[in-house]
Design a protein around this motif. Structure first.
Motif, PDB file in Angstrom:
ATOM      1  N   ASP A   1       0.808  -1.223   0.000  1.00 13.84           N
ATOM      2  CA  ASP A   1       0.000   0.000   0.000  1.00 13.84           C
ATOM      3  C   ASP A   1       0.840   1.272   0.000  1.00 13.84           C
ATOM      4  O   ASP A   1       0.305   2.374   0.107  1.00 13.84           O
ATOM      5  N   GLY A   2       2.162   1.136  -0.073  1.00  8.11           N
ATOM      6  CA  GLY A   2       3.049   2.293  -0.073  1.00  8.11           C
ATOM      7  C   GLY A   2       3.957   2.302   1.139  1.00  8.11           C
ATOM      8  O   GLY A   2       3.913   1.404   1.984  1.00  8.11           O
ATOM      9  N   PRO A   3       4.772   3.347   1.253  1.00 10.22           N
ATOM     10  CA  PRO A   3       5.715   3.421   2.376  1.00 10.22           C
ATOM     11  C   PRO A   3       5.004   3.732   3.683  1.00 10.22           C
ATOM     12  O   PRO A   3       3.975   4.410   3.702  1.00 10.22           O
ATOM     13  N   VAL A   4       5.560   3.214   4.779  1.00  4.87           N
ATOM     14  CA  VAL A   4       5.061   3.489   6.125  1.00  4.87           C
ATOM     15  C   VAL A   4       6.242   3.857   7.011  1.00  4.87           C
ATOM     16  O   VAL A   4       7.376   3.478   6.734  1.00  4.87           O
ATOM     17  N   GLY A   5       5.951   4.584   8.082  1.00  2.00           N
ATOM     18  CA  GLY A   5       7.016   4.950   8.997  1.00  2.00           C
ATOM     19  C   GLY A   5       6.485   5.461  10.316  1.00  2.00           C
ATOM     20  O   GLY A   5       5.317   5.832  10.431  1.00  2.00           O
ATOM     21  N   LEU A   6       7.360   5.463  11.302  1.00  2.00           N
ATOM     22  CA  LEU A   6       7.025   5.961  12.634  1.00  2.00           C
ATOM     23  C   LEU A   6       8.291   6.425  13.325  1.00  2.00           C
ATOM     24  O   LEU A   6       9.400   6.056  12.948  1.00  2.00           O
ATOM     25  N   THR A   7       8.109   7.259  14.342  1.00  2.00           N
ATOM     26  CA  THR A   7       9.219   7.728  15.160  1.00  2.00           C
ATOM     27  C   THR A   7       9.326   6.821  16.383  1.00  2.00           C
ATOM     28  O   THR A   7       8.316   6.458  16.981  1.00  2.00           O
ATOM     29  N   ALA A   8      10.561   6.464  16.753  1.00  3.57           N
ATOM     30  CA  ALA A   8      10.790   5.603  17.915  1.00  3.57           C
ATOM     31  C   ALA A   8      11.925   6.168  18.758  1.00  3.57           C
ATOM     32  O   ALA A   8      12.919   6.656  18.222  1.00  3.57           O
ATOM     33  N   SER A   9      11.757   6.081  20.066  1.00  9.39           N
ATOM     34  CA  SER A   9      12.840   6.479  20.976  1.00  9.39           C
ATOM     35  C   SER A   9      13.280   5.290  21.825  1.00  9.39           C
ATOM     36  O   SER A   9      13.912   5.460  22.856  1.00  9.39           O
ATOM     37  N   SER A  10      12.960   4.087  21.359  1.00  9.28           N
ATOM     38  CA  SER A  10      13.273   2.879  22.125  1.00  9.28           C
ATOM     39  C   SER A  10      14.322   2.005  21.449  1.00  9.28           C
ATOM     40  O   SER A  10      14.468   0.849  21.798  1.00  9.28           O
ATOM     41  N   VAL A  11      15.064   2.544  20.480  1.00 11.71           N
ATOM     42  CA  VAL A  11      16.042   1.753  19.735  1.00 11.71           C
ATOM     43  C   VAL A  11      17.332   1.614  20.548  1.00 11.71           C
ATOM     44  O   VAL A  11      17.834   2.598  21.091  1.00 11.71           O
ATOM     45  N   ALA A  12      17.851   0.397  20.619  1.00 16.12           N
ATOM     46  CA  ALA A  12      19.122   0.154  21.311  1.00 16.12           C
ATOM     47  C   ALA A  12      19.878  -0.963  20.620  1.00 16.12           C
ATOM     48  O   ALA A  12      19.275  -1.870  20.040  1.00 16.12           O
ATOM     49  N   SER A  13      21.180  -0.908  20.706  1.00 15.66           N
ATOM     50  CA  SER A  13      22.036  -1.969  20.201  1.00 15.66           C
ATOM     51  C   SER A  13      21.965  -3.160  21.150  1.00 15.66           C
ATOM     52  O   SER A  13      21.940  -2.981  22.368  1.00 15.66           O
ATOM     53  N   VAL A  14      21.932  -4.370  20.584  1.00 12.64           N
ATOM     54  CA  VAL A  14      21.862  -5.578  21.404  1.00 12.64           C
ATOM     55  C   VAL A  14      23.147  -6.389  21.300  1.00 12.64           C
ATOM     56  O   VAL A  14      23.693  -6.831  22.298  1.00 12.64           O
ATOM     57  N   ALA A  15      23.641  -6.579  20.084  1.00 14.41           N
ATOM     58  CA  ALA A  15      24.815  -7.429  19.870  1.00 14.41           C
ATOM     59  C   ALA A  15      25.515  -7.008  18.591  1.00 14.41           C
ATOM     60  O   ALA A  15      24.914  -6.370  17.724  1.00 14.41           O
ATOM     61  N   VAL A  16      26.789  -7.385  18.463  1.00 15.82           N
ATOM     62  CA  VAL A  16      27.526  -7.125  17.229  1.00 15.82           C
ATOM     63  C   VAL A  16      27.756  -8.395  16.423  1.00 15.82           C
ATOM     64  O   VAL A  16      28.098  -8.330  15.248  1.00 15.82           O
ATOM     65  N   ASP A  17      27.588  -9.573  17.035  1.00 12.86           N
ATOM     66  CA  ASP A  17      27.773 -10.834  16.321  1.00 12.86           C
ATOM     67  C   ASP A  17      26.746 -11.851  16.801  1.00 12.86           C
ATOM     68  O   ASP A  17      26.994 -12.519  17.806  1.00 12.86           O
ATOM     69  N   PRO A  18      25.587 -11.951  16.186  1.00 15.33           N
ATOM     70  CA  PRO A  18      25.195 -11.212  14.980  1.00 15.33           C
ATOM     71  C   PRO A  18      24.816  -9.776  15.325  1.00 15.33           C
ATOM     72  O   PRO A  18      24.376  -9.489  16.440  1.00 15.33           O
ATOM     73  N   ALA A  19      24.972  -8.901  14.345  1.00 15.45           N
ATOM     74  CA  ALA A  19      24.597  -7.505  14.541  1.00 15.45           C
ATOM     75  C   ALA A  19      23.097  -7.449  14.780  1.00 15.45           C
ATOM     76  O   ALA A  19      22.312  -7.917  13.957  1.00 15.45           O
ATOM     77  N   ALA A  20      22.685  -6.896  15.928  1.00 15.59           N
ATOM     78  CA  ALA A  20      21.262  -6.883  16.269  1.00 15.59           C
ATOM     79  C   ALA A  20      20.922  -5.645  17.087  1.00 15.59           C
ATOM     80  O   ALA A  20      21.752  -5.125  17.839  1.00 15.59           O
ATOM     81  N   ILE A  21      19.669  -5.194  16.913  1.00 11.20           N
ATOM     82  CA  ILE A  21      19.132  -4.081  17.679  1.00 11.20           C
ATOM     83  C   ILE A  21      17.799  -4.510  18.280  1.00 11.20           C
ATOM     84  O   ILE A  21      17.273  -5.576  17.940  1.00 11.20           O
ATOM     85  N   VAL A  22      17.252  -3.663  19.143  1.00  9.41           N
ATOM     86  CA  VAL A  22      15.939  -3.904  19.728  1.00  9.41           C
ATOM     87  C   VAL A  22      15.184  -2.579  19.733  1.00  9.41           C
ATOM     88  O   VAL A  22      15.794  -1.508  19.837  1.00  9.41           O
ATOM     89  N   PHE A  23      13.869  -2.650  19.573  1.00  6.49           N
ATOM     90  CA  PHE A  23      13.008  -1.486  19.731  1.00  6.49           C
ATOM     91  C   PHE A  23      11.613  -1.986  20.069  1.00  6.49           C
ATOM     92  O   PHE A  23      11.325  -3.175  19.968  1.00  6.49           O
ATOM     93  N   SER A  24      10.755  -1.053  20.479  1.00  4.33           N
ATOM     94  CA  SER A  24       9.371  -1.437  20.746  1.00  4.33           C
ATOM     95  C   SER A  24       8.436  -0.474  20.044  1.00  4.33           C
ATOM     96  O   SER A  24       8.795   0.678  19.769  1.00  4.33           O
ATOM     97  N   VAL A  25       7.256  -0.979  19.739  1.00  8.48           N
ATOM     98  CA  VAL A  25       6.189  -0.155  19.183  1.00  8.48           C
ATOM     99  C   VAL A  25       4.985  -0.324  20.095  1.00  8.48           C
ATOM    100  O   VAL A  25       4.804  -1.360  20.734  1.00  8.48           O
TER     101      VAL A  25
END
Length: 169
Positions: free
Chosen positions: A34-58
């Motif tokens: 249906d097209g592009p979607v997006g949102l603003t988040a302030s809950s993004v954090a790095s979790v690991a580098v091997d494997p490279a991973a992040i975490v966030f919540s909605v």
């Protein structure tokens, strides 16, 4: 685990405690049929580098958040102070998004990309975990696209604030 939307006294105290705890700001985008979607988040954090991973919540699994959770891949844009108006647009339901003036392009893989973001992390969800009315996403970082570095943007006390650039610390 309660899914009751009425905040408990502890939940209200948690909101108050985090209201004065600065958090980095990101805009998360995805391409959908249906097209592009997006949102603003302030809950993004790095979790690991091997494997490279992040975490966030909605906050909920509907609307833009639901579309991002359903997408095969998405892009987490780590943004600077120059993007504070854009961050507000993506935090406001019904606001203009993905306009030509905002500077969006598409990656070769189709996701919306903000070329002026300090970093864009192309990701895919590894795990999603429902927690009350929120969803926590653990995502594998598939690619890191670096951009120009400005003054980092943080969210504190329900407002966006600029920090000095790393060169000025």
């Amino acid at each position: 685990m309660s899914t009751n939307p009425v905040p408990t006294p502890v939940g209200e105290a948690l909101k108050t405690a985090f209201r004065t705890h600065p958090a980095g700001v990101a805009i998360i985008t995805a391409s959908t049929p249906d097209g592009p979607v997006g949102l603003t988040a302030s809950s993004v954090a790095s979790v690991a580098v091997d494997p490279a991973a992040i975490v966030f919540s909605v906050t909920r699994a509907t609307g833009s958040a639901g579309a991002i959770l359903s997408a095969d891949t998405f892009v987490v844009h780590l943004i600077d102070d120059e993007h504070s108006t854009l961050a507000q647009s993506f935090a406001t339901s019904g606001a203009d998004r993905f306009t030509p003036e905002q500077g969006w392009t598409a990656l070769g893989t189709g996701e919306p990309h903000l070329d002026t973001a300090r970093a864009a992390l192309r990701c895919r969800a590894l795990h999603t975990i429902a927690v009350g009315t929120s969803t926590v996403v653990i995502a594998e970082v598939l690619e890191v696209i670096t951009g120009p570095q400005g003054r980092p943007l943080v969210y504190v006390d329900r407002r966006f604030h600029a920090l000095p650039s790393a060169d000025n610390i």
